[in-house]
Design a protein around this motif. Structure first.
Motif, PDB file in Angstrom:
ATOM      1  N   GLY A 199       0.771  -1.268  -0.058  1.00  0.00           N
ATOM      2  CA  GLY A 199      -0.105  -0.121  -0.193  1.00  0.00           C
ATOM      3  C   GLY A 199       0.646   1.213   0.009  1.00  0.00           C
ATOM      4  O   GLY A 199       0.368   2.276  -0.417  1.00  0.00           O
ATOM      5  N   GLY A 200       2.097   1.355   0.623  1.00  0.00           N
ATOM      6  CA  GLY A 200       2.748   2.370   0.464  1.00  0.00           C
ATOM      7  C   GLY A 200       3.087   2.998  -1.031  1.00  0.00           C
ATOM      8  O   GLY A 200       3.264   4.105  -1.124  1.00  0.00           O
ATOM      9  N   ALA A 201       3.488   1.865  -1.652  1.00  0.00           N
ATOM     10  CA  ALA A 201       3.813   2.193  -3.236  1.00  0.00           C
ATOM     11  C   ALA A 201       2.568   2.325  -3.967  1.00  0.00           C
ATOM     12  O   ALA A 201       2.513   3.029  -5.189  1.00  0.00           O
ATOM     13  CB  ALA A 201       4.749   1.082  -3.618  1.00  0.00           C
ATOM     14  N   TYR A 202       1.547   1.686  -3.611  1.00  0.00           N
ATOM     15  CA  TYR A 202       0.176   2.052  -4.270  1.00  0.00           C
ATOM     16  C   TYR A 202      -0.872   2.432  -3.501  1.00  0.00           C
ATOM     17  O   TYR A 202      -1.779   1.258  -2.927  1.00  0.00           O
ATOM     18  CB  TYR A 202      -0.118   0.397  -4.972  1.00  0.00           C
ATOM     19  N   PRO A 203      -0.860   3.577  -3.233  1.00  0.00           N
ATOM     20  CA  PRO A 203      -1.878   4.204  -2.301  1.00  0.00           C
ATOM     21  C   PRO A 203      -3.502   3.608  -2.571  1.00  0.00           C
ATOM     22  O   PRO A 203      -4.334   3.669  -1.788  1.00  0.00           O
ATOM     23  CB  PRO A 203      -1.578   5.710  -2.033  1.00  0.00           C
ATOM     24  N   GLU A 204      -3.629   3.528  -3.881  1.00  0.00           N
ATOM     25  CA  GLU A 204      -4.999   3.317  -4.131  1.00  0.00           C
ATOM     26  C   GLU A 204      -5.483   1.982  -3.485  1.00  0.00           C
ATOM     27  O   GLU A 204      -6.550   1.636  -3.168  1.00  0.00           O
ATOM     28  CB  GLU A 204      -5.299   3.326  -5.527  1.00  0.00           C
ATOM     29  N   LEU A 205      -4.533   1.117  -3.197  1.00  0.00           N
ATOM     30  CA  LEU A 205      -5.009  -0.333  -2.304  1.00  0.00           C
ATOM     31  C   LEU A 205      -5.506   0.091  -1.081  1.00  0.00           C
ATOM     32  O   LEU A 205      -6.460  -0.354  -0.575  1.00  0.00           O
ATOM     33  CB  LEU A 205      -3.827  -1.214  -2.260  1.00  0.00           C
ATOM     34  N   LYS A 206      -5.120   1.158  -0.473  1.00  0.00           N
ATOM     35  CA  LYS A 206      -5.613   1.509   0.965  1.00  0.00           C
ATOM     36  C   LYS A 206      -6.969   2.083   0.954  1.00  0.00           C
ATOM     37  O   LYS A 206      -7.792   1.977   1.596  1.00  0.00           O
ATOM     38  CB  LYS A 206      -4.499   2.456   1.484  1.00  0.00           C
ATOM     39  N   ILE A 207      -7.036   3.110  -0.265  1.00  0.00           N
ATOM     40  CA  ILE A 207      -8.317   3.639  -0.515  1.00  0.00           C
ATOM     41  C   ILE A 207      -9.345   2.601  -0.862  1.00  0.00           C
ATOM     42  O   ILE A 207     -10.571   2.773  -0.342  1.00  0.00           O
ATOM     43  CB  ILE A 207      -8.039   4.771  -1.527  1.00  0.00           C
ATOM     44  N   LYS A 208      -9.266   1.648  -1.420  1.00  0.00           N
ATOM     45  CA  LYS A 208     -10.162   0.975  -1.815  1.00  0.00           C
ATOM     46  C   LYS A 208     -10.053  -0.516  -1.224  1.00  0.00           C
ATOM     47  O   LYS A 208     -10.760  -1.712  -1.716  1.00  0.00           O
ATOM     48  CB  LYS A 208      -9.903   0.475  -3.560  1.00  0.00           C
TER      49      LYS A 208
END
Length: 741
Positions: A199-208
């Protein structure tokens, strides 16, 4: 070769090697860009092999390709010709996991740090050893990454396109979970682990994250239900096929597993291989084609398909291709034009016309065709529908005045669209755009259109979502849309290049095909979509908006229906009349009528419970109070016709009589929810001393009266045909007991 030695002299001495076209050449296939490769391999050491095949480009785990540079220089053309590309390029690709595997000095990609936490979580959730079940751990770990990234990026799980790929990925992972002993959803629980890792490299994972977890869980739950049923069915099928000496499961059986029980073909294929069997793919495809054809034939049209086909075929024979397709004039509902081609159907009053210009919209993008009239002083045609035939809008309908045979094309006519109907359609179409935007605001940006219907009576919108909408969410969608209606916002329509339109944020609609130039329809500040349909000029022209239906139509796909304009006004007036009548019936003001109805419902339920209690006490009060007693030697038969009743009342009476310490058979018949139900029991004394098997006797009895049922020696139940005479049935039961004694 020389380039590598020039830029990296330390590689000289055998570490740069030349290979031929067989090993170092890349192409897309028989045609397309191609060129030589320069590959980078890593020597993992002698512990991975020292045999004759353990060489670069050999079948080995020792030398691993970690990078590939393809020099795109040529174009492979049909027929075998290879020509230089006008703009050569270098396509460079390096696998992150492969490089990490080398850098971390581990045996496989699945042992790098990016996978370890996921694999550990799989072991913790399933309590299965990684060493003993490596393959299943690898499949689940790999597939949860693909699912999470795709769903977070806006994809959905469905039965077509990329959605079906995701469905297959999840089902494969779920099945490997079953191999690890999991019989409940668990894959969705791995999403937070992956988000923590990446999630740190791909913040959209945290959002979704929440959306992804809900989508995966819903699909898991549905598939596990399918899997339980399907596995049992497949085992029976496989056993039957093997017993017959065959090695192939026929296509009709495979299709039945798919169509009736929801068992996917690809999973059936995997199970078949495990059993040493194959599937009849051609037979399955044939069964699928037959079902699709039957589905098409079941679709209703205002005119039979064979007539439409005859009309369009006739147009082809009338040199249709010699004229240019006519433009659609969306700015008017009535215009003077010419009939340039015409044809007759097998019935003289059914015709097809092609016009020089037309104000009629042909069905496309979910919006239905217009209806209306085409007429002049000698002819009148009522247009029932339009079809797009090879780029031509073909007007199909019935001649209500004059005869087409009396006119020679081209001839002048007036084309007039049914204005009221068109306005109903336009209101629903613009409302569809508003509803789409509102759904995304209320439910989340994962909502994407999966299909639509825009007609004069209603709008239907299918969209990606993982669970039913709550009444509050539906109410909020209605509020947002009606808010835009009340604002009276002008609806903007502009044409622009398709790439520019998409960059501007315009959403593309499901199933729509776009050219280089597209129309962008927007309600400024709320909605913007690519659309070729017809719309109102201002949102205030839509009128009230009400959602009338929200339901699921597939896993991860919901359907919403709504009404606007005249239909919505009629709906409001009906609701007003309902409130007036309800208020009158309960003799309360309208504002208090709902509470009064709720109180009546509570009172009714309380009375029903009391009646049920009194009945149970009455029927269990004693053997002589209810029932007709018949002596069969030392055995007593007690029967009763309950009339309209419920199963609890029948069961209470049966149980009370059965408990008596005497040789007794008790039987009851009654109407339960419109069906004739039967219950019977034998006391312990009747079973032991008289060897009564009421289950076997009841099976015989019920079959004689058009029903079925049975049970064990002491209890039986079932049903008989409606209209069965109770006295006749009980008399037959008496004779059966006499024959057994």
């Amino acid at each position: 070769f020389e380039l590598w030695e020039k830029i990296a002299p330390e590689l000289k001495g055998g570490r740069v090697r030349r290979f031929g076209k067989k090993d170092n050449y890349w192409s897309m296939g028989d045609i397309g860009p191609c060129g030589p490769c320069s590959e980078i391999h890593y020597d993992r050491g002698t512990k991975y092999g020292t045999g004759p095949n353990d060489v670069v480009n050999g079948e080995t785990d020792r030398f691993v390709e970690v990078w590939n540079l393809v020099f795109m220089q040529f174009d492979q053309q049909p027929g075998g010709n290879i020509v230089p590309l006008p703009r050569p390029s270098v396509d460079t690709g390096a696998g992150l996991e492969r490089i990490a595997c080398v850098m971390q000095n581990v045996d496989s990609n699945y042992e790098i740090d990016l996978f370890q936490s996921i694999i550990k979580s799989i072991s913790d959730l399933t309590h299965a050893s990684y060493k003993e079940h490596r393959s299943s751990h690898h499949v689940i770990a790999d597939h949860i990454r693909a699912l999470t990234f795709a769903l977070a990026d806006g994809a959905g799980i469905s039965n077509e396109g990329r959605g079906y790929v995701l469905r297959r990925i999840l089902r494969r992972a779920a099945r490997h979970g079953r191999l690890l002993g999991m019989h409940e959803p668990f894959i969705y629980k791995l999403v937070p682990v992956l988000v923590t890792e990446m999630g740190g490299a791909y913040p959209e994972l945290k959002i979704k994250q929440d959306h992804v977890m809900r989508a995966i869980r819903a699909e898991e739950e549905g598939f596990l239900r399918t899997l339980e049923t399907g596995l049992d069915l497949f085992e029976k099928v496989a056993k039957k096929v093997k017993a017959s000496g065959s090695k192939v499961i026929d296509g009709d059986t495979v299709f039945k597993l798919y169509d009736t029980y929801g068992f996917p073909y690809d999973l059936t294929e995997i199970l078949a291989v495990e059993h040493g069997l194959a599937l009849d793919k051609a037979g399955f495809d044939g069964a699928m084609a037959r079902q699709q054809e039957q589905s098409r034939e079941a679709t209703t049209f205002s005119m039979p398909l064979q007539i439409i086909q005859g009309l369009t075929d006739s147009l082809d024979r009338n040199n249709l291709s010699e004229i240019e397709p006519m433009p659609f004039d969306r700015d008017t509902l009535k215009l003077e034009t010419k009939v340039v081609r015409s044809s007759f159907a097998p019935f003289p009053d059914s015709v097809a016309l092609v016009l020089e210009r037309t104000p009629f919209y042909v069905e496309s993008g979910g919006q239905v065709s217009d209806r209306g009239s085409i007429y002049n002083s000698k002819l009148r045609l009522e247009v029932d529908k339009l079809v797009d035939y090879k780029g031509y809008s073909v007007h199909i309908g019935r001649v209500t005045r004059g005869s087409l045979s009396d006119l020679q094309t081209p001839f002048d006519v007036v084309a007039e669209v049914d204005a009221d109907r068109r306005w109903d359609i336009m209101r629903n179409h613009t409302a569809t755009h508003l509803a789409h935007a509102a759904l995304r605001k209320v439910l989340g940006e994962h909502v994407h259109q999966s299909g639509s219907y825009v007609g004069p009576d209603r709008l239907r919108f299918d969209f990606s979502h993982h669970q039913p909408m709550t009444p509050e969410e539906i109410g909020e969608v209605e509020r947002l849309v009606n808010e835009q209606v009340l604002k009276g916002i002008d609806v903007n329509t502009v044409e622009m290049p398709v790439d520019e339109a998409k960059k501007s944020g315009a959403m593309a609609l499901f199933g729509e095909k776009y050219g280089d130039t597209v129309r962008v329809v927007s309600v400024p500040g709320f909605s913007k979509e690519l659309c070729g349909g017809t719309h109102v000029q201002n949102t205030s022209q839509i009128g009230p908006f009400f959602v009338t239906l929200e339901t699921g139509i597939a896993s991860g796909v919901r359907r919403m229906e709504a009404i606007t304009g005249r239909e919505a006004i009629a709906y409001m007036l009906e609701a007003k009349e309902f409130r007036r009548v309800a208020s009158s019936l309960v003799n309360r003001p309208e504002a208090e009528a709902l509470k009064a109805i709720e109180q009546l419902r509570e009172d009714h339920q309380a009375l029903q419970k009391e009646i049920k209690k009194v009945k149970a006490e009455m029927f269990s009060g004693g053997s002589k109070t209810v029932g007709n007693e018949i002596r069969i030697g030392s055995l007593t038969l007690l029967t009763h016709d309950f009339g309209d009743t419920d199963k609890d009342t029948m069961a209470a009476w049966i149980d009370a009589q059965k408990a008596k310490n005497e040789p007794l058979v008790v039987a009851g018949l009654g109407q339960v929810d419109g069906k004739v139900s039967y219950m019977a029991a034998a006391s312990n004394a009747a079973v032991q001393a008289h060897k009564v098997d009421i289950g076997g006797i009841s099976r015989d009895l019920l079959s004689r009266f058009g029903g079925k049922g049975g049970g064990k020696a002491s209890f039986a139940q079932g049903g008989v045909a409606v209209g069965t005479n109770a006295d006749e049935l009980f008399n037959t039961l008496k004779k059966l007991l006499e024959s057994k004694s």
